[in-house]
Design a protein around this motif. Sequence first.
Motif, short mmCIF file in Angstrom:
data_model
loop_
_atom_site.label_atom_id
_atom_site.label_comp_id
_atom_site.label_asym_id
_atom_site.label_seq_id
_atom_site.Cartn_x
_atom_site.Cartn_y
_atom_site.Cartn_z
N PRO A 41 0.00 -15.29 -3.97
CA PRO A 41 0.86 -14.57 -4.92
C PRO A 41 0.25 -14.30 -6.28
O PRO A 41 0.57 -13.29 -6.92
N GLN A 42 -0.63 -15.23 -6.77
CA GLN A 42 -1.20 -15.05 -8.11
C GLN A 42 -2.58 -14.37 -8.07
O GLN A 42 -3.33 -14.46 -9.03
N ALA A 43 -2.91 -13.72 -6.97
CA ALA A 43 -4.24 -13.11 -6.81
C ALA A 43 -4.53 -12.13 -7.94
O ALA A 43 -3.63 -11.48 -8.48
N VAL A 44 -5.80 -12.05 -8.32
CA VAL A 44 -6.26 -11.09 -9.33
C VAL A 44 -7.46 -10.35 -8.78
O VAL A 44 -8.47 -11.00 -8.45
N PRO A 45 -7.37 -9.02 -8.60
CA PRO A 45 -6.23 -8.17 -8.96
C PRO A 45 -5.03 -8.43 -8.06
O PRO A 45 -5.19 -8.73 -6.87
N ASN A 46 -3.83 -8.28 -8.64
CA ASN A 46 -2.61 -8.59 -7.91
C ASN A 46 -2.13 -7.35 -7.13
O ASN A 46 -1.00 -6.90 -7.28
N LYS A 47 -3.05 -6.86 -6.33
CA LYS A 47 -2.79 -5.69 -5.48
C LYS A 47 -3.28 -6.03 -4.08
O LYS A 47 -4.19 -6.85 -3.91
N PRO A 48 -2.70 -5.42 -3.05
CA PRO A 48 -3.12 -5.75 -1.69
C PRO A 48 -4.49 -5.18 -1.34
O PRO A 48 -5.04 -4.35 -2.08
N VAL A 49 -5.01 -5.64 -0.24
CA VAL A 49 -6.28 -5.15 0.30
C VAL A 49 -6.10 -5.00 1.79
O VAL A 49 -5.33 -5.75 2.41
N ILE A 50 -6.76 -4.04 2.40
CA ILE A 50 -6.66 -3.85 3.84
C ILE A 50 -7.85 -4.52 4.52
O ILE A 50 -9.00 -4.27 4.16
N ASP A 51 -7.54 -5.38 5.48
CA ASP A 51 -8.54 -6.05 6.29
C ASP A 51 -8.97 -5.06 7.37
O ASP A 51 -8.29 -4.89 8.38
N ALA A 52 -10.11 -4.40 7.16
CA ALA A 52 -10.54 -3.32 8.05
C ALA A 52 -10.73 -3.78 9.50
O ALA A 52 -10.48 -3.03 10.44
N ARG A 53 -11.16 -5.02 9.70
CA ARG A 53 -11.41 -5.52 11.06
C ARG A 53 -10.13 -5.65 11.87
O ARG A 53 -10.16 -5.60 13.10
N ASN A 54 -9.01 -5.82 11.19
CA ASN A 54 -7.75 -6.03 11.90
C ASN A 54 -6.73 -4.93 11.65
O ASN A 54 -5.57 -5.06 12.06
N CYS A 55 -7.15 -3.85 10.99
CA CYS A 55 -6.25 -2.72 10.75
C CYS A 55 -6.33 -1.74 11.92
O CYS A 55 -7.40 -1.22 12.23
N ARG A 56 -5.21 -1.50 12.57
CA ARG A 56 -5.19 -0.62 13.75
C ARG A 56 -5.49 0.83 13.38
O ARG A 56 -6.06 1.57 14.16
N LYS A 57 -5.15 1.23 12.16
CA LYS A 57 -5.44 2.60 11.72
C LYS A 57 -6.94 2.80 11.60
O LYS A 57 -7.49 3.81 12.05
N LEU A 109 -6.27 1.34 -6.63
CA LEU A 109 -5.69 0.36 -7.54
C LEU A 109 -4.94 1.02 -8.70
O LEU A 109 -3.99 0.44 -9.23
N ALA A 110 -5.38 2.20 -9.11
CA ALA A 110 -4.71 2.89 -10.21
C ALA A 110 -3.30 3.33 -9.82
O ALA A 110 -2.38 3.35 -10.63
N ARG A 111 -3.11 3.68 -8.54
CA ARG A 111 -1.80 4.13 -8.08
C ARG A 111 -0.91 2.99 -7.60
O ARG A 111 0.31 3.07 -7.68
N CYS A 112 -1.53 1.94 -7.09
CA CYS A 112 -0.76 0.85 -6.50
C CYS A 112 0.02 0.09 -7.57
O CYS A 112 -0.53 -0.30 -8.60
N SER A 113 1.31 -0.12 -7.32
CA SER A 113 2.17 -0.87 -8.24
C SER A 113 2.30 -2.33 -7.84
O SER A 113 2.90 -3.12 -8.56
N GLY A 114 1.76 -2.68 -6.65
CA GLY A 114 1.88 -4.05 -6.17
C GLY A 114 3.28 -4.41 -5.71
O GLY A 114 3.67 -5.57 -5.74
N CYS A 115 4.05 -3.41 -5.26
CA CYS A 115 5.45 -3.65 -4.89
C CYS A 115 5.59 -4.51 -3.63
O CYS A 115 6.60 -5.18 -3.44
N GLY A 116 4.59 -4.48 -2.74
CA GLY A 116 4.62 -5.33 -1.55
C GLY A 116 5.30 -4.74 -0.34
O GLY A 116 5.40 -5.41 0.71
N ILE A 117 5.78 -3.50 -0.43
CA ILE A 117 6.46 -2.89 0.72
C ILE A 117 5.52 -2.79 1.91
O ILE A 117 5.89 -3.10 3.05
N CYS A 118 4.29 -2.38 1.66
CA CYS A 118 3.32 -2.22 2.75
C CYS A 118 3.06 -3.54 3.47
O CYS A 118 2.95 -3.59 4.70
N GLU A 119 2.98 -4.62 2.71
CA GLU A 119 2.72 -5.94 3.30
C GLU A 119 3.87 -6.39 4.19
O GLU A 119 3.66 -7.00 5.25
#
Length: 363
Positions: A277-293, A241-251
């Motif tokens: 869109p108004q989520a707090v914290p306004n940063k993405p999260v990875i859904d581990a169950r559905n992440c192929r990585k 979260l400290a590094r994430c800018s919330g730019c949304g490119i990953c999403e």
Amino acid sequence: MGKTGVFVCWCGSNIGGVVNVPQVVEAVRSLPGVVLATDHKYTCSEPGQQMIISAIQEHGLERVVVASCSPRMHELTFRKTLKRAGLNPYMLEMANLREHCSWIHSHLPQLATEKAIALVKKAIAKVSRAKPLFEDFLPINKRALVIGGGIAGLQAALDIAEHGYEVVLVEKEPTIGGKMAALDKTFPTLDCSACICTPKMVEAAQHPKIKIYTLAEVAKVEGYLGNFTVTVHQKPRYIDLARCSGCGICESKCPSKVASEFEQGLSMRTAIYRPFPQAVPNKPVIDARNCRKIQENKCGLCAKICPNGAIDYTQQEELIQEQVGAIVVATGYELFDWTRYEEYGGGRYQDVISGLQLERLLN
């Protein structure tokens, strides 16, 4: 066993009009440990209390039974009476002859009297095992735990924090806001739900006295009132979260698509996502169950394109301990499974929907 004094109250006619008070006194007078058994018209009155004080001092009583009305009404009164007489106030037992006897058996005076005798005998037996207790003061932790980050939990946390106390807020979802964030309008004013909820979410996140754990649950509570040790199970977000800018490119680039919980399954989201869109914290999260990585060690596209290197697949679950003195449970609700109403075709017909699905469609 100690010297026990028994004081049976007439309570005017409340008890005496049904129960044969002299018969109760006579029945318990010769019980082991009882050195005095007597009655009084109004034991809670000043003369009645003075009679108890005089009896304690004159007969050297070590335990007292008062057979009268509900302890809820006068237990504190008689404890103070014992204290004034120099006796530990917790060497007292009360038998409820009014609410538990005369009032409910007013048409059966003989049986009421027999029950009264039994109640007084029980009180004598119980007080014979009483031990002196002493008041003490313990330091308390002036921090609060609020479980649940919905509108109720948010308001509780803000109220406590505004009074100057630290708050730990634990929410199991990736964002605070709860069900209210998903509603369209609120009754009866038809105000925008998000317009009410979102400012409180931001205020809680920015408040210096509120610490928020999202994607976390309370695993264990130990201790006692005023001094609890709470273990918080923090699940990995896989985002720094400290590094994430919330730019949304990953999403925007994630190839994995699943049904959106926030949209009640009416639309799709990616495996790396913001619930709304108004989520707090306004940063993405990875859904581990559905992440192929994470599941298959494939893909990893989000880590490759993140300009800040905020993707961290190595994050692990943590157990964090917090010390608090009070706990507010504001865990909210879940909708009843509408598919169980088979007569309405829930789950079989596309147009049979839940209340929250309707809210999302309206919104």
